[in-house]
Scaffold this motif. Structure first.
Motif, PDB file in Angstrom:
ATOM      1  N   ALA A   7       0.818  -1.214   0.000  1.00 34.93           N
ATOM      2  CA  ALA A   7       0.000   0.000   0.000  1.00 34.93           C
ATOM      3  C   ALA A   7       0.853   1.266   0.000  1.00 34.93           C
ATOM      4  CB  ALA A   7      -0.933   0.004   1.202  1.00 34.93           C
ATOM      5  N   THR A   8       2.073   1.183   0.533  1.00 38.15           N
ATOM      6  CA  THR A   8       2.906   2.380   0.621  1.00 38.15           C
ATOM      7  C   THR A   8       4.165   2.322  -0.243  1.00 38.15           C
ATOM      8  OG1 THR A   8       4.051   1.500   2.560  1.00 38.15           O
ATOM      9  CG2 THR A   8       2.117   2.897   2.963  1.00 38.15           C
ATOM     10  N   ALA A   9       4.603   1.119  -0.609  1.00 37.47           N
ATOM     11  CA  ALA A   9       5.813   1.010  -1.434  1.00 37.47           C
ATOM     12  C   ALA A   9       5.575   1.684  -2.788  1.00 37.47           C
ATOM     13  CB  ALA A   9       6.186  -0.454  -1.626  1.00 37.47           C
ATOM     14  N   LEU A  10       6.581   2.368  -3.262  1.00 36.38           N
ATOM     15  CA  LEU A  10       6.501   3.056  -4.553  1.00 36.38           C
ATOM     16  C   LEU A  10       6.608   2.020  -5.671  1.00 36.38           C
ATOM     17  CD1 LEU A  10       6.392   6.110  -5.374  1.00 36.38           C
ATOM     18  CD2 LEU A  10       8.840   5.900  -5.826  1.00 36.38           C
ATOM     19  N   GLY A  74       0.783   3.365 -16.748  1.00 35.43           N
ATOM     20  CA  GLY A  74      -0.233   4.023 -15.929  1.00 35.43           C
ATOM     21  C   GLY A  74      -0.260   3.538 -14.492  1.00 35.43           C
ATOM     22  N   GLU A  75      -0.009   2.248 -14.266  1.00 39.51           N
ATOM     23  CA  GLU A  75      -0.035   1.664 -12.919  1.00 39.51           C
ATOM     24  C   GLU A  75       1.193   2.014 -12.097  1.00 39.51           C
ATOM     25  OE1 GLU A  75      -0.325  -2.466 -13.856  1.00 39.51           O
ATOM     26  OE2 GLU A  75      -2.388  -2.285 -14.591  1.00 39.51           O
ATOM     27  N   SER A  76       2.232   2.486 -12.737  1.00 40.33           N
ATOM     28  CA  SER A  76       3.496   2.766 -12.048  1.00 40.33           C
ATOM     29  C   SER A  76       3.478   4.158 -11.433  1.00 40.33           C
ATOM     30  CB  SER A  76       4.663   2.651 -13.026  1.00 40.33           C
ATOM     31  OG  SER A  76       4.712   1.342 -13.555  1.00 40.33           O
ATOM     32  N   ASP A  77       4.164   4.280 -10.291  1.00 40.35           N
ATOM     33  CA  ASP A  77       4.320   5.581  -9.629  1.00 40.35           C
ATOM     34  C   ASP A  77       5.565   6.300 -10.105  1.00 40.35           C
ATOM     35  OD1 ASP A  77       2.096   5.219  -7.804  1.00 40.35           O
ATOM     36  OD2 ASP A  77       3.382   3.862  -6.656  1.00 40.35           O
ATOM     37  N   LEU A 183       4.706  13.137  -5.518  1.00 45.17           N
ATOM     38  CA  LEU A 183       3.817  13.259  -6.671  1.00 45.17           C
ATOM     39  C   LEU A 183       2.632  12.302  -6.596  1.00 45.17           C
ATOM     40  CD1 LEU A 183       6.484  13.770  -9.469  1.00 45.17           C
ATOM     41  CD2 LEU A 183       4.903  15.487  -8.548  1.00 45.17           C
ATOM     42  N   ARG A 184       2.821  11.133  -6.028  1.00 44.02           N
ATOM     43  CA  ARG A 184       1.691  10.206  -5.846  1.00 44.02           C
ATOM     44  C   ARG A 184       0.649  10.826  -4.920  1.00 44.02           C
ATOM     45  NH1 ARG A 184       3.104   4.416  -3.559  1.00 44.02           N
ATOM     46  NH2 ARG A 184       3.651   5.699  -1.760  1.00 44.02           N
ATOM     47  N   ALA A 185       1.106  11.440  -3.835  1.00 38.27           N
ATOM     48  CA  ALA A 185       0.179  12.100  -2.906  1.00 38.27           C
ATOM     49  C   ALA A 185      -0.526  13.265  -3.598  1.00 38.27           C
ATOM     50  CB  ALA A 185       0.933  12.583  -1.669  1.00 38.27           C
ATOM     51  N   ALA A 186       0.202  14.024  -4.396  1.00 33.24           N
ATOM     52  CA  ALA A 186      -0.398  15.166  -5.105  1.00 33.24           C
ATOM     53  C   ALA A 186      -1.440  14.694  -6.113  1.00 33.24           C
ATOM     54  CB  ALA A 186       0.689  15.984  -5.792  1.00 33.24           C
ATOM     55  N   ARG A 187      -1.140  13.618  -6.863  1.00 30.67           N
ATOM     56  CA  ARG A 187      -2.107  13.094  -7.840  1.00 30.67           C
ATOM     57  C   ARG A 187      -3.351  12.546  -7.159  1.00 30.67           C
ATOM     58  NH1 ARG A 187       2.366  10.519  -9.599  1.00 30.67           N
ATOM     59  NH2 ARG A 187       1.443   8.484  -9.134  1.00 30.67           N
ATOM     60  N   GLU A 189      -4.609  13.733  -4.385  1.00 26.27           N
ATOM     61  CA  GLU A 189      -5.376  14.872  -3.891  1.00 26.27           C
ATOM     62  C   GLU A 189      -6.153  15.562  -5.005  1.00 26.27           C
ATOM     63  OE1 GLU A 189      -4.425  19.197  -1.914  1.00 26.27           O
ATOM     64  OE2 GLU A 189      -3.196  17.481  -1.288  1.00 26.27           O
ATOM     65  N   ARG A 190      -5.522  15.667  -6.182  1.00 25.81           N
ATOM     66  CA  ARG A 190      -6.215  16.266  -7.324  1.00 25.81           C
ATOM     67  C   ARG A 190      -5.543  15.805  -8.607  1.00 25.81           C
ATOM     68  NH1 ARG A 190      -4.575  22.216  -5.708  1.00 25.81           N
ATOM     69  NH2 ARG A 190      -2.610  21.485  -4.983  1.00 25.81           N
ATOM     70  N   PRO A 191      -6.325  15.637  -9.667  1.00 17.98           N
ATOM     71  CA  PRO A 191      -5.754  15.180 -10.946  1.00 17.98           C
ATOM     72  C   PRO A 191      -4.721  16.172 -11.471  1.00 17.98           C
ATOM     73  CG  PRO A 191      -8.148  15.065 -10.994  1.00 17.98           C
ATOM     74  CD  PRO A 191      -7.767  15.797  -9.735  1.00 17.98           C
ATOM     75  N   TYR A 192      -3.706  15.625 -12.124  1.00 17.31           N
ATOM     76  CA  TYR A 192      -2.688  16.473 -12.731  1.00 17.31           C
ATOM     77  C   TYR A 192      -3.280  17.216 -13.926  1.00 17.31           C
ATOM     78  CZ  TYR A 192       1.664  18.069 -14.755  1.00 17.31           C
ATOM     79  OH  TYR A 192       2.661  18.844 -15.257  1.00 17.31           O
ATOM     80  N   VAL A 193      -2.969  18.486 -14.050  1.00 19.37           N
ATOM     81  CA  VAL A 193      -3.512  19.317 -15.125  1.00 19.37           C
ATOM     82  C   VAL A 193      -2.409  19.615 -16.115  1.00 19.37           C
ATOM     83  CG1 VAL A 193      -4.616  21.509 -15.679  1.00 19.37           C
ATOM     84  CG2 VAL A 193      -5.137  20.356 -13.534  1.00 19.37           C
ATOM     85  N   THR A 194      -2.678  19.366 -17.402  1.00 20.26           N
ATOM     86  CA  THR A 194      -1.685  19.668 -18.445  1.00 20.26           C
ATOM     87  C   THR A 194      -2.114  20.877 -19.235  1.00 20.26           C
ATOM     88  OG1 THR A 194      -2.772  18.148 -19.961  1.00 20.26           O
ATOM     89  CG2 THR A 194      -0.926  17.309 -18.692  1.00 20.26           C
TER      90      THR A 194
END
Length: 194
Positions: A7-10, A74-77, A183-187, A189-194
């Motif tokens: 659950a926590t490993a990158l 997509g599945e990778s951090d 970045l995983r925590a940021a994604r 919290e909210r979707p990344y915006v391009t």
């Protein structure tokens, strides 16, 4: 040591960038993955591009193999790209694989393991940095790189696990974990915006 917590490993995908016959990329990737797997904060998967039947020309609709590769990205951090240097850049097989995905790369970090003759693959890394900037990927400052003609590399292309190279691997992975976790925590919290 504590057991690895999924659950926590990158989740780190180690991408083998060369598909050339006689390559040493798979040997280098296995060596690197072996070192990375010693860490409790990483869940490492080797993604060998030679294991994918990717089309020579990109079709209008993705093939099953293209979708499978994009899903792994997509599945990778985070990512570690294992690349040789071919003519002062990286292999076409790697560029094709990078271009198969787009959104799946966004807001994630990438590190590099490069090899070559004399320049240790660093021209390939610099070319990859430009590509990954366009895909909104944060690249690690420190790289793991070595010269295939160096005394510290055996005939199969496997580098010796010496102290200096080990420190370089640790430095790059420490940076990758910091960025990957943030970045995983940021994604989340909210979707990344391009």
């Amino acid at each position: 040591m504590t057991a690895r917590d999924p659950a926590t490993a990158l989740r780190v995908a180690v991408l083998v960038g060369s598909t050339r016959k006689g390559r040493v990329g798979d040997t280098v990737a296995d060596w690197f993955a072996g070192l990375a797997c010693r860490r409790e904060d990483l869940d490492v998967t080797v993604v060998d591009l030679a294991d994918f039947d990717l089309p020579a020309r990109l079709p209008a609709e993705p093939t099953g193999e293209m979708a499978r590769l994009a899903a792994l990205i997509g599945e990778s951090d985070a990512f570690v790209v294992v690349t040789p240097e071919y003519n002062r850049s990286f292999p076409a097989s790697l560029k094709q694989a990078i271009d198969i995905a787009y959104d799946e790369w966004h807001g994630k970090p990438a590190g590099f393991v490069s090899y070559g003759c004399r320049s240790s693959g660093l021209h390939a890394v610099e070319a990859l940095r430009c590509v990954f900037i366009e895909l909104h990927v944060v690249t690690m400052r420190d790289t793991v790189s070595f010269d295939l003609f160096d005394d510290g590399v055996d005939d199969s292309g496997r580098p010796a696990d010496d102290d200096e190279l080990g420190r370089t691997v640790t430095a790059m992975l420490d940076q990758l974990v910091w960025w990957g976790t943030a970045l995983r925590a940021a994604r989340a919290e909210r979707p990344y915006v391009t």
